[in-house]
Scaffold this motif. Structure first.
Motif, PDB file in Angstrom:
ATOM      1  N   MET A  95      -0.446  -9.728   0.121  1.00 16.14           N
ATOM      2  CA  MET A  95       0.628  -9.239  -0.742  1.00 16.14           C
ATOM      3  C   MET A  95       0.301  -7.856  -1.301  1.00 16.14           C
ATOM      4  O   MET A  95       1.168  -6.974  -1.358  1.00 16.14           O
ATOM      5  N   GLU A  96      -0.943  -7.670  -1.708  1.00 15.81           N
ATOM      6  CA  GLU A  96      -1.356  -6.380  -2.255  1.00 15.81           C
ATOM      7  C   GLU A  96      -1.283  -5.291  -1.190  1.00 15.81           C
ATOM      8  O   GLU A  96      -0.868  -4.157  -1.464  1.00 15.81           O
ATOM      9  N   PHE A  97      -1.681  -5.639   0.034  1.00 14.48           N
ATOM     10  CA  PHE A  97      -1.588  -4.688   1.139  1.00 14.48           C
ATOM     11  C   PHE A  97      -0.129  -4.325   1.386  1.00 14.48           C
ATOM     12  O   PHE A  97       0.216  -3.140   1.549  1.00 14.48           O
ATOM     13  N   GLY A  98       0.734  -5.329   1.414  1.00 14.24           N
ATOM     14  CA  GLY A  98       2.153  -5.083   1.647  1.00 14.24           C
ATOM     15  C   GLY A  98       2.764  -4.195   0.583  1.00 14.24           C
ATOM     16  O   GLY A  98       3.563  -3.295   0.889  1.00 14.24           O
ATOM     17  N   THR A  99       2.388  -4.420  -0.679  1.00 11.65           N
ATOM     18  CA  THR A  99       2.898  -3.595  -1.774  1.00 11.65           C
ATOM     19  C   THR A  99       2.482  -2.141  -1.599  1.00 11.65           C
ATOM     20  O   THR A  99       3.286  -1.222  -1.785  1.00 11.65           O
ATOM     21  N   ALA A 100       1.219  -1.933  -1.246  1.00 12.65           N
ATOM     22  CA  ALA A 100       0.717  -0.569  -1.055  1.00 12.65           C
ATOM     23  C   ALA A 100       1.403   0.120   0.117  1.00 12.65           C
ATOM     24  O   ALA A 100       1.739   1.313   0.043  1.00 12.65           O
ATOM     25  N   VAL A 101       1.626  -0.608   1.210  1.00  7.33           N
ATOM     26  CA  VAL A 101       2.300  -0.027   2.373  1.00  7.33           C
ATOM     27  C   VAL A 101       3.733   0.348   2.024  1.00  7.33           C
ATOM     28  O   VAL A 101       4.213   1.431   2.385  1.00  7.33           O
ATOM     29  N   HIS A 102       4.424  -0.546   1.307  1.00  5.33           N
ATOM     30  CA  HIS A 102       5.794  -0.231   0.875  1.00  5.33           C
ATOM     31  C   HIS A 102       5.826   1.088   0.110  1.00  5.33           C
ATOM     32  O   HIS A 102       6.675   1.945   0.357  1.00  5.33           O
ATOM     33  N   MET A 103       4.895   1.223  -0.818  1.00  2.00           N
ATOM     34  CA  MET A 103       4.879   2.421  -1.649  1.00  2.00           C
ATOM     35  C   MET A 103       4.521   3.654  -0.835  1.00  2.00           C
ATOM     36  O   MET A 103       5.109   4.730  -1.014  1.00  2.00           O
ATOM     37  N   ALA A 104       3.563   3.510   0.073  1.00  2.01           N
ATOM     38  CA  ALA A 104       3.160   4.650   0.909  1.00  2.01           C
ATOM     39  C   ALA A 104       4.304   5.122   1.801  1.00  2.01           C
ATOM     40  O   ALA A 104       4.443   6.319   2.071  1.00  2.01           O
ATOM     41  N   ILE A 105       5.142   4.187   2.247  1.00  5.55           N
ATOM     42  CA  ILE A 105       6.272   4.534   3.111  1.00  5.55           C
ATOM     43  C   ILE A 105       7.446   5.088   2.308  1.00  5.55           C
ATOM     44  O   ILE A 105       8.011   6.136   2.636  1.00  5.55           O
ATOM     45  N   LEU A 106       7.805   4.381   1.230  1.00 10.66           N
ATOM     46  CA  LEU A 106       9.045   4.687   0.516  1.00 10.66           C
ATOM     47  C   LEU A 106       8.867   5.633  -0.659  1.00 10.66           C
ATOM     48  O   LEU A 106       9.796   6.374  -1.003  1.00 10.66           O
ATOM     49  N   GLU A 107       7.681   5.598  -1.277  1.00 13.38           N
ATOM     50  CA  GLU A 107       7.426   6.437  -2.452  1.00 13.38           C
ATOM     51  C   GLU A 107       6.033   7.058  -2.347  1.00 13.38           C
ATOM     52  O   GLU A 107       5.133   6.742  -3.126  1.00 13.38           O
ATOM     53  N   PRO A 108       5.834   7.937  -1.375  1.00 15.30           N
ATOM     54  CA  PRO A 108       4.482   8.467  -1.112  1.00 15.30           C
ATOM     55  C   PRO A 108       3.864   9.193  -2.295  1.00 15.30           C
ATOM     56  O   PRO A 108       2.651   9.108  -2.495  1.00 15.30           O
ATOM     57  N   SER A 109       4.653   9.900  -3.082  1.00 13.09           N
ATOM     58  CA  SER A 109       4.088  10.604  -4.241  1.00 13.09           C
ATOM     59  C   SER A 109       3.588   9.609  -5.276  1.00 13.09           C
ATOM     60  O   SER A 109       2.538   9.810  -5.906  1.00 13.09           O
ATOM     61  N   LEU A 110       4.317   8.518  -5.444  1.00  9.45           N
ATOM     62  CA  LEU A 110       3.883   7.477  -6.378  1.00  9.45           C
ATOM     63  C   LEU A 110       2.638   6.771  -5.853  1.00  9.45           C
ATOM     64  O   LEU A 110       1.743   6.410  -6.625  1.00  9.45           O
ATOM     65  N   PHE A 111       2.555   6.592  -4.532  1.00 12.70           N
ATOM     66  CA  PHE A 111       1.369   5.984  -3.926  1.00 12.70           C
ATOM     67  C   PHE A 111       0.119   6.806  -4.252  1.00 12.70           C
ATOM     68  O   PHE A 111      -0.922   6.250  -4.616  1.00 12.70           O
ATOM     69  N   ILE A 112       0.222   8.125  -4.138  1.00 10.44           N
ATOM     70  CA  ILE A 112      -0.916   9.001  -4.432  1.00 10.44           C
ATOM     71  C   ILE A 112      -1.298   8.915  -5.911  1.00 10.44           C
ATOM     72  O   ILE A 112      -2.483   8.996  -6.262  1.00 10.44           O
ATOM     73  N   GLU A 113      -0.305   8.715  -6.768  1.00  9.70           N
ATOM     74  CA  GLU A 113      -0.579   8.596  -8.204  1.00  9.70           C
ATOM     75  C   GLU A 113      -1.307   7.295  -8.537  1.00  9.70           C
ATOM     76  O   GLU A 113      -2.121   7.257  -9.451  1.00  9.70           O
ATOM     77  N   ARG A 114      -1.012   6.248  -7.799  1.00  6.85           N
ATOM     78  CA  ARG A 114      -1.497   4.915  -8.176  1.00  6.85           C
ATOM     79  C   ARG A 114      -2.695   4.417  -7.374  1.00  6.85           C
ATOM     80  O   ARG A 114      -3.367   3.473  -7.793  1.00  6.85           O
ATOM     81  N   TYR A 115      -2.942   5.020  -6.232  1.00  9.82           N
ATOM     82  CA  TYR A 115      -4.038   4.561  -5.376  1.00  9.82           C
ATOM     83  C   TYR A 115      -4.959   5.727  -5.035  1.00  9.82           C
ATOM     84  O   TYR A 115      -4.535   6.880  -4.987  1.00  9.82           O
ATOM     85  N   THR A 116      -6.224   5.396  -4.767  1.00  6.27           N
ATOM     86  CA  THR A 116      -7.167   6.414  -4.305  1.00  6.27           C
ATOM     87  C   THR A 116      -8.202   5.764  -3.400  1.00  6.27           C
ATOM     88  O   THR A 116      -8.483   4.560  -3.514  1.00  6.27           O
ATOM     89  N   LYS A 117      -8.754   6.553  -2.507  1.00  3.22           N
ATOM     90  CA  LYS A 117      -9.807   6.035  -1.625  1.00  3.22           C
ATOM     91  C   LYS A 117     -11.133   6.026  -2.371  1.00  3.22           C
ATOM     92  O   LYS A 117     -11.488   7.007  -3.033  1.00  3.22           O
ATOM     93  N   PHE A 118     -11.846   4.919  -2.257  1.00  2.47           N
ATOM     94  CA  PHE A 118     -13.155   4.797  -2.905  1.00  2.47           C
ATOM     95  C   PHE A 118     -14.195   4.524  -1.832  1.00  2.47           C
ATOM     96  O   PHE A 118     -14.093   3.536  -1.089  1.00  2.47           O
TER      97      PHE A 118
END
Length: 261
Positions: free
Chosen positions: A51-74
């Motif tokens: 579910m968490e993966f799906g949420t992140a993919v949705h955001m990366a596809i539909l709201e890429p700027s918001l994805f960058i705000e909320r996620y980061t590579k560690f």
């Protein structure tokens, strides 16, 4: 039947608004008691990695700027003192840390969708994360991935986006009910699934359901709404049947009996 379409409603506000959604309908079809427990918050809605993966993919596809705000590579090592401190610092910043594999998979899936000759144009000029409310004898709602005046888009992450495998996913997860629900609440007839695989090569396929599948979804909605309205009117939310019932083993159990000698 009045319909209210709201753009830019925060997710938390949508989910806290009491109304019957397709997810709620799934709970209700287990039993009215399961729905009431779920709606009242007595049932834990534990998030799974899928579910968490799906949420992140949705955001990366539909709201890429918001994805960058909320996620980061560690890429640090959380087993070390410095790595643990760095990880905690990311959490404290309000971002969600993703390991390198997760980051590459999520961005790979998003890139594949945007490179697809059918999926990408379907996302042009689309309104994302749209909240819709209506009254069908009871208050209902939907949170739609993306919509225009002509079509609805729903992103699905999956292990296998091939036609045969995704048809099984539709039946298993009641996606045909979701399609019928979204069509009815918006009045938009065209509903397109964009299925994207979670791993390389991140296969993408676009699907629409045939009328038989939509009609089945609609009939499930109608039957469930009738019972739901009765439960509301009586304020009675029963669980399973109270009488003793006779069970048969499922077909697969009887087919796989060991040979006797």
């Amino acid at each position: 039947m009045s319909t209210e379409i709201i753009f830019n409603m925060p997710s938390e506000q949508y989910h806290s608004t009491k109304a019957l959604s397709k997810s709620g309908l799934d709970q209700f079809r287990k039993s009215p008691a399961h729905f009431r427990s779920w709606q009242d918050g007595a049932t834990k809605n534990e998030s799974t990695p899928a579910m968490e993966f799906g949420t992140a993919v949705h955001m990366a596809i539909l709201e890429p700027s918001l994805f960058i705000e909320r996620y980061t590579k560690f890429v640090g090592d959380r087993r070390t003192k410095d790595g643990k401190a760095a990880y905690e610092a990311v959490l404290a910043s309000g971002k969600t840390p993703l390991n390198e594999e997760q980051w590459e998979s999520i961005n790979g899936a998003a890139a594949a969708v945007h490179a697809h000759p059918t999926a990408s144009p379907a996302l042009d000029n689309i309104n994302t994360e749209v909240s819709v409310f209506a009254n069908w004898g009871t208050r209902v709602k939907a949170r739609i991935d993306g919509m225009t005046d002509s079509h609805i888009i729903d992103i699905k992450t999956t292990q296998d986006a091939s036609p045969k495998a995704f048809a099984k996913s539709i039946a298993q997860f009641n996606y045909h009910v979701q399609a019928a629900w979204y069509q009815r609440i918006t009045g938009i007839e065209r509903f397109i699934f964009i299925a994207v695989e979670k791993e390389a090569p991140f296969g993408v396929a676009c699907y629409e359901l045939d009328q038989q599948a939509i009609d089945l979804g609609a009939s499930i909605i109608d039957e469930s709404l009738k019972l739901f309205t009765e439960c509301e009117q009586l304020n009675s939310w029963p669980c399973y049947a109270t009488a003793i019932q006779t069970l048969s083993l499922p077909g697969w159990a009887t087919r796989n009996q060991p040979e006797t000698y």
